[in-house]
Design a protein around this motif. Sequence first.
Motif, PDB file in Angstrom:
ATOM      1  N   TRP A   6      61.904  11.574 -17.915  1.00 30.14           N
ATOM      2  CA  TRP A   6      61.709  12.282 -17.039  1.00 30.14           C
ATOM      3  C   TRP A   6      60.391  13.411 -17.512  1.00 30.14           C
ATOM      4  O   TRP A   6      59.934  14.243 -18.205  1.00 30.14           O
ATOM      5  N   ARG A   9      58.361  15.980 -11.294  1.00 31.77           N
ATOM      6  CA  ARG A   9      59.102  15.658  -9.932  1.00 31.77           C
ATOM      7  C   ARG A   9      57.964  14.881  -9.592  1.00 31.77           C
ATOM      8  O   ARG A   9      56.655  14.015 -10.215  1.00 31.77           O
ATOM      9  N   HIS A  10      58.924  13.242  -9.121  1.00 30.60           N
ATOM     10  CA  HIS A  10      58.337  12.018  -8.818  1.00 30.60           C
ATOM     11  C   HIS A  10      57.346  11.262 -10.326  1.00 30.60           C
ATOM     12  O   HIS A  10      56.889  10.704  -9.980  1.00 30.60           O
ATOM     13  N   HIS A  43      68.271  13.718  -7.439  1.00 29.12           N
ATOM     14  CA  HIS A  43      67.901  15.132  -7.668  1.00 29.12           C
ATOM     15  C   HIS A  43      66.961  15.400  -8.553  1.00 29.12           C
ATOM     16  O   HIS A  43      65.912  16.171  -8.449  1.00 29.12           O
ATOM     17  N   TYR A  45      64.665  13.301 -10.144  1.00 25.70           N
ATOM     18  CA  TYR A  45      62.889  12.651  -9.507  1.00 25.70           C
ATOM     19  C   TYR A  45      62.572  13.388  -8.753  1.00 25.70           C
ATOM     20  O   TYR A  45      61.452  14.196  -8.899  1.00 25.70           O
ATOM     21  N   ASN A  46      63.469  13.872  -7.615  1.00 22.28           N
ATOM     22  CA  ASN A  46      62.558  14.880  -6.747  1.00 22.28           C
ATOM     23  C   ASN A  46      62.726  16.328  -6.902  1.00 22.28           C
ATOM     24  O   ASN A  46      62.079  17.100  -6.232  1.00 22.28           O
ATOM     25  N   GLY A  47      63.329  16.936  -8.161  1.00 19.67           N
ATOM     26  CA  GLY A  47      62.990  18.171  -8.554  1.00 19.67           C
ATOM     27  C   GLY A  47      63.348  19.397  -8.168  1.00 19.67           C
ATOM     28  O   GLY A  47      62.992  19.918  -8.221  1.00 19.67           O
ATOM     29  N   TYR A  48      65.447  18.623  -8.053  1.00 25.32           N
ATOM     30  CA  TYR A  48      66.272  19.618  -7.159  1.00 25.32           C
ATOM     31  C   TYR A  48      66.878  20.156  -9.109  1.00 25.32           C
ATOM     32  O   TYR A  48      67.097  21.431  -8.227  1.00 25.32           O
ATOM     33  N   GLU A 281      60.055  21.205   0.886  1.00 27.54           N
ATOM     34  CA  GLU A 281      60.324  20.085   0.594  1.00 27.54           C
ATOM     35  C   GLU A 281      57.556  19.355  -0.412  1.00 27.54           C
ATOM     36  O   GLU A 281      58.492  19.073  -1.383  1.00 27.54           O
ATOM     37  N   HIS A 284      57.265  21.803  -2.667  1.00 29.87           N
ATOM     38  CA  HIS A 284      58.311  21.794  -3.933  1.00 29.87           C
ATOM     39  C   HIS A 284      59.055  22.067  -4.177  1.00 29.87           C
ATOM     40  O   HIS A 284      58.777  23.092  -4.690  1.00 29.87           O
ATOM     41  N   PRO A 286      62.409  23.736  -3.614  1.00 32.90           N
ATOM     42  CA  PRO A 286      64.306  22.743  -3.512  1.00 32.90           C
ATOM     43  C   PRO A 286      64.315  23.405  -2.352  1.00 32.90           C
ATOM     44  O   PRO A 286      64.464  24.375  -0.896  1.00 32.90           O
TER      45      PRO A 286
END
Length: 390
Positions: A6, A9-10, A43, A45-48, A281, A284, A286
């Motif tokens: 990782w 994000r993305h 979660h 991957y999407n930065g949560y 979102e 960016h 959450p």
Amino acid sequence: MKAVCWHGRHDVRVDTVDDPVIQDPRDIIIKVTATGICGSDLHLYNGYMPTMQAGDIIGHEPMGEVVEIGSAITKFQKGDKVVVPFTISCGSCFFCERHLFSLCDESNPNADQAAQALGQSPAALFGYSHMLGGFPGGQAEYLRVPYADVGPIKVPDGIDDEQVVFLSDIFPTGYMAAENCGIEAGDTVAVWGCGPVAQFAIQSAWMLGAGRVVAIDRVQERLALAREHGKAETLNFEEIDVYEQLMEMTAGRGPDRCIDAVGAEAHAAGNLGEIVDDVREAAHLPANHPYALSEAIKCCRKGGTVSVPGVYTDTLNNLPMNAIMNKALTIRTGQTHMQHYLEPLLKKILDDNFDPTFVITHRASLDEAPNLYKTFEAREQGCIKVVLKP
């Protein structure tokens, strides 16, 4: 070795990193032969998920061949094939002794971080943030497994990896979700989401005596799988009002048991709150979405049970606590107590001919993982479940 890491994000990449080594007498090292990309990984991957760091190795659904053994290990030998559960548990603390393995008191070296956010620390998890231990994950060529005398389960010879790899997470998670419902013979069970965990929750609801299972989603391929393989009645929430339809199907009473198998990234058709969350979102910020959980609470019959295997990473606004209290609902949640379920669910695979492979849509190498994260997140190419084979 190669590993999926990782970087933000993305942004996941296949990096070359140091091979793991034995650090404790209760460790083993496995050569990973199969590992999944989980909906919970999205979660990350999407930065949560907070406390992720660039370069963290992710993934928590691994299995493989034992190649090194710590001096205290007598349970395994080199060459054994094992499935590794995503929870890391010591086996002897207050919670492990009560088979509440995902609440282990000893496995998380960063328990103070988790306690600041949660009040007390749950067990450490593979590849799922530093707050939950900072342990390298299983989307890699090799993996160090702490407390290996407690966690992994040996797989008999001659069993294909794909038959058992989901014992690492999604089969036990779906089963515990259904078990947490307290299903009684003939109950109507409604499942929000038709992703991999939901598919196993549907199967498990039948195993536990449900009389009727209704599955709710908007992705056609997932609905088709729930309908054709899971024998569930299906509702597309973009086409109908779920509450009204469930009331009609249950003579106004509502489903006896409801399962939120979606979690933080739920969606809702025509919902103003979703527009607001989409704006958050885009910046960016959450935004855990309570749509599926709120609808499950609204739909569940009075005195019923709502089970929540879906992962949430932050607080929720607009949760209908008034409905929970006034309808006398029982809410049951939790990361899966994996080690409690491994033996009985392996038995279902071996002795009852249950075939978990029905959810697999994509098979790939580690090098293909970054593109498949994009595909999975976008729900493209009919992607329901990815298995990586390092």
